[in-house]
Design an enzyme around this catalytic site. Structure first.
Site, short mmCIF file in Angstrom:
data_model
loop_
_atom_site.label_atom_id
_atom_site.label_comp_id
_atom_site.label_asym_id
_atom_site.label_seq_id
_atom_site.Cartn_x
_atom_site.Cartn_y
_atom_site.Cartn_z
N TRP A 38 42.15 46.42 48.29
CA TRP A 38 42.57 47.05 49.55
C TRP A 38 42.18 48.54 49.54
O TRP A 38 41.85 49.12 50.55
CB TRP A 38 44.09 46.88 49.66
N LYS A 84 46.68 60.32 48.18
CA LYS A 84 46.01 60.95 49.32
C LYS A 84 46.57 62.36 49.48
O LYS A 84 45.86 63.33 49.70
CB LYS A 84 46.25 60.17 50.62
N HIS A 132 47.38 47.49 41.70
CA HIS A 132 47.68 48.78 42.31
C HIS A 132 48.96 49.34 41.69
O HIS A 132 50.06 48.85 41.98
CB HIS A 132 47.89 48.49 43.81
N SER A 149 48.53 56.23 45.18
CA SER A 149 48.49 55.57 46.46
C SER A 149 48.58 56.57 47.62
O SER A 149 47.83 57.55 47.62
CB SER A 149 49.63 54.54 46.50
C1 GTR Z 1 49.59 50.69 51.67
C2 GTR Z 1 48.58 51.49 52.41
C3 GTR Z 1 47.67 52.18 51.47
C4 GTR Z 1 48.35 52.78 50.27
C5 GTR Z 1 49.66 52.09 49.90
C6 GTR Z 1 50.72 52.89 49.16
O1 GTR Z 1 50.41 49.93 52.45
O2 GTR Z 1 47.90 50.63 53.25
O3 GTR Z 1 46.88 53.10 52.16
O4 GTR Z 1 48.49 54.13 50.40
O5 GTR Z 1 50.34 51.61 50.98
O6 GTR Z 1 50.95 54.05 49.40
O7 GTR Z 1 51.39 52.22 48.38
#
Ligand code: GTR
Length: 674
Positions: A362, A275, A412, A271
């Site tokens: 998402w 990045k 996710h 997540s």
């Molecule tokens: C979310 C965000 C994503 C993703 C995620 C995470 O809220 O919008 O970009 O990185 O968090 O890190 O769990």
């Protein structure tokens, strides 16, 4: 009475509106556009060419890439997305590393905990690292990842130090508690990885940058002399820069350990931390492999695709992640000079793995896949195949060569399935010390036509099915994506996806695709007619013509026969079919590059297949040679604009030529290569 009632209802509406505003503010930070989840509503876009250097010169070899183009593309990512790379500092171990030997299933492992000081000043920041390695005489490869909630949440081992730094979790007022122990252990599968011969290392992201809006104030930033508080400069890094920097500091330490193979440290993240892992891999080429799990927007997913999280959404909710400049591109992603495929390309020639999850819309799984496809040219410069395909695999199927990819079913998260694929991929690409044996993969130089090498379209079955990433210009059940020479609707006849050329006295009734492109794969099926020699052509950019002509059976073929690049080269073989039969062209077209004044900087090249036969391979071309190009013959005001765009952007349309013969077309599509 009346007034009172009136007053009441107004207040009600007002309160209702206020509630709505509050709800949307807590969800998204500020009111903003609804996310798109409709694949058919994804706008068309073209990606910046990641092989282009500062003076628009194209990298043709790994040395061009390393000397000029990579640094230039890296700078774009720094300037527009992540902020400048942070400087290194000295790393030292506070006190002593704590080592203990323990059994994990049948495998004996060594667990090491160390507290690292990053910098030399008294108040330099510290981080706690937790490392597991299999007990082994050999140095082992290690996966390194940051965690969200502290090391104690990653494993159920009891004697792991609980982080004292701010944690993302709301429980315990953003402070970790005993109850958090082992709560994320499925994301850190110590036993299975040790058994496979891999080490696992982790540190808490909050040690480098606590993940909230004002987290900067207590982050590592001040210790590095970076600005904090308000008015942060446009290219100043935020949390992602700090996390990537933290990963490199942990790496500094890992490289000092006798247990760790310095050529096989793999950085991985889930997540937002995915990045960070990608950016760490871009900034620090000591990482031998990079893995992004569900990293999404600002990670592996293309920003130009309006699907799922957008730049607007992410910079509103997490203004502290990126450099401030990125937020100014909200809603105008097409103007960003870089996109996330350039980030992925920074990993080349090292192995890269991108993982998505099916329900994680998402994060735009398809956008993550397409970025991995688009990163391929950087790998090709090293004679390496990236994904080796442009077709997204079915769920739970791992694919790829030097770039790996899978889309897992489910949500996710970072799960055992993901880890198993990562370890298989690492086995394939890093085993036997591959990195140290082939020093940095630096076998130099490719031939100019390397880009053409892997172009082997399958022309056996007609009509062909457009690949899912193609832009269809002509097909069944779609409006032909062409205009007439004056920009108005076409007057060619269309029936069931078959378009027939309407002839005009001066042979100027060409049709022009509404899509423009620079480099592209072009597929077109056609049928010549006995009238007027079946003459027509695919006029690429309106400059270069792949000839369509009734050349069936012709023994001595010329530069004007079918299969030729008209007036440049004749085909290798006569592959023409007779009139009335469907035929097929597949062309990989690389446009010439031009200086701002229009002069040629580097020639164009192409590879073409006609009816299953290779007819052109690597022909180069500069200025167009035909006196009949549409910008000279049959000019309209609309065409002047098309030509102007071509001049300014290097992008032009595909023309289907009217040359006095009612040639038929069907199934035309393009796939942009940049
Ligand atoms: C979310 C965000 C994503 C993703 C995620 C995470 O809220 O919008 O970009 O990185 O968090 O890190 O769990």
């Amino acid at each position: 009475m009346k007034n009172k009632a009136f007053g009441f209802s107004v207040r009600c509406i007002f309160l209702h509106a206020l509630t709505l505003t509050l709800v949307s503010e807590t969800t998204f930070g500020l009111a903003q556009s609804t996310p798109n989840y409709d694949e058919t509503a994804v706008r068309s876009y073209s990606l910046p060419n990641l092989l282009l250097g500062p003076n628009e010169e194209l990298a043709l070899s790994s040395s061009d890439w390393e000397k000029t183009v990579r640094p230039f593309q890296f700078k774009l990512l720094e300037t527009f997305t992540y902020g400048c790379r942070l400087p290194t500092v000295e790393v030292s171990v506070l006190g002593k590393e704590k080592r203990i030997e323990k059994k994990y299933g049948d495998t004996t492992g060594v667990r090491i905990q160390a507290s690292l000081k990053m910098g030399t000043t008294e108040n330099a920041p510290t981080t706690n690292v937790l490392l597991y390695v299999p007990k082994s005489k050999k140095k082992v490869p290690v996966f390194l990842k940051l965690n969200f909630l502290g090391n104690q949440a990653e494993v159920s081992d009891e004697d792991i130090k609980i982080t004292e730094n701010w944690v993302i979790s709301k429980e315990g007022n953003n402070r970790a508690t005993e109850a958090s122990r082992g709560t994320k252990s499925q994301r850190f599968p110590v036993q299975s990885m040790l058994t496979r011969g891999y080490g696992l290392a982790t540190a808490h992201c909050g040690d480098f940058f606590p993940d909230y809006r004002n987290g900067r104030d207590t982050s590592i930033m001040e210790s590095l002399g970076r600005p904090i508080g308000k008015n942060i400069p446009n290219d100043e890094p935020g949390a992602l820069g700090a996390w990537a920097w933290g990963l490199s500091r942990v790496l500094d330490w890992l490289l000092t350990l006798p247990e760790v193979d310095p050529d096989r440290v793999i950085v991985l993240g889930h997540s937002r931390l995915g990045k960070a892992a990608l950016w760490a891999g871009a900034c620090d080429q000591r990482f031998a492999m990079v893995i992004s799990n569900d990293s999404g927007c600002g990670g592996a997913a293309l920003s130009r695709r309006n699907y799922g999280e957008s730049i607007e959404a992410i910079t509103n909710r997490f203004p502290h992640w990126f450099c401030p400049k990125l937020a100014t591109f909200a809603g105008r992603e097409n103007e960003l000079p870089c996109d996330q495929h350039s980030l992925l390309a920074m990993i080349a020639p090292r192995p890269l793995y991108v993982a998505s999850a099916q329900n994680d819309r998402w994060a735009d799984p398809r956008g993550e896949f397409l970025a991995a496809v688009a990163a391929n040219p950087a790998y090709e410069l090293y004679n390496l195949q990236g994904l080796g395909t442009r077709v997204m695999p079915p769920v739970n199927t791992s694919i790829g060569k030097t770039i790996g990819y899978h889309i897992r079913d489910g949500k996710h998260d970072l799960l055992q399935f993901d880890w198993d694929q990562f370890a298989d991929f690492a086995d394939r690409t890093l085993q036997n010390n591959m990195v140290s044996q082939t020093p940095k993969y630096m076998q130099p130089v490719l031939k100019n036509n390397q880009i053409l090498a892997d172009f082997h379209p399958d022309q056996r079955a007609l009509p062909a099915q457009p690949p899912e990433d193609a832009i269809v210009l002509l097909g069944r059940n779609i409006e032909p994506q062409f205009t007439a020479m004056n920009g108005e609707p076409i007057d060619w006849t269309e029936e069931n996806g078959v378009l027939t050329a309407t002839r005009s006295p001066r042979h100027v009734n060409h049709v022009i695709s509404t899509e423009i492109f620079q480099d592209a794969d072009i597929h077109a099926e056609f049928m010549t007619s006995a009238l007027a020699h079946g003459n027509s052509g695919l006029y690429i950019h309106g400059h270069y013509e792949m000839q369509i002509y009734d050349s069936f059976g012709v023994k001595k073929i010329t530069q004007q026969d079918e299969g030729s690049l008209y007036r440049f080269t004749k085909p290798f073989v006569n592959a023409s079919r007779s009139t009335g039969e469907w035929q097929v062209y597949d062309i990989r077209f690389i446009a010439p590059r031009r200086h701002a004044n229009g002069s040629i900087q580097s020639p164009g090249t192409l590879k073409a297949w006609l009816n299953g036969k290779l007819v052109q391979d690597g022909v180069t071309f500069t200025e167009p040679r035909s006196p009949y190009i549409p910008y000279k013959h049959g000019v309209t005001t609309h065409l002047k604009k098309v030509e102007q765009t071509l001049h300014e952007t290097g992008k032009g349309p595909l023309f289907l030529q009217d040359h006095g013969s009612p040639v038929k077309f069907r199934n035309i599509w393009i796939k942009r290569l940049n």
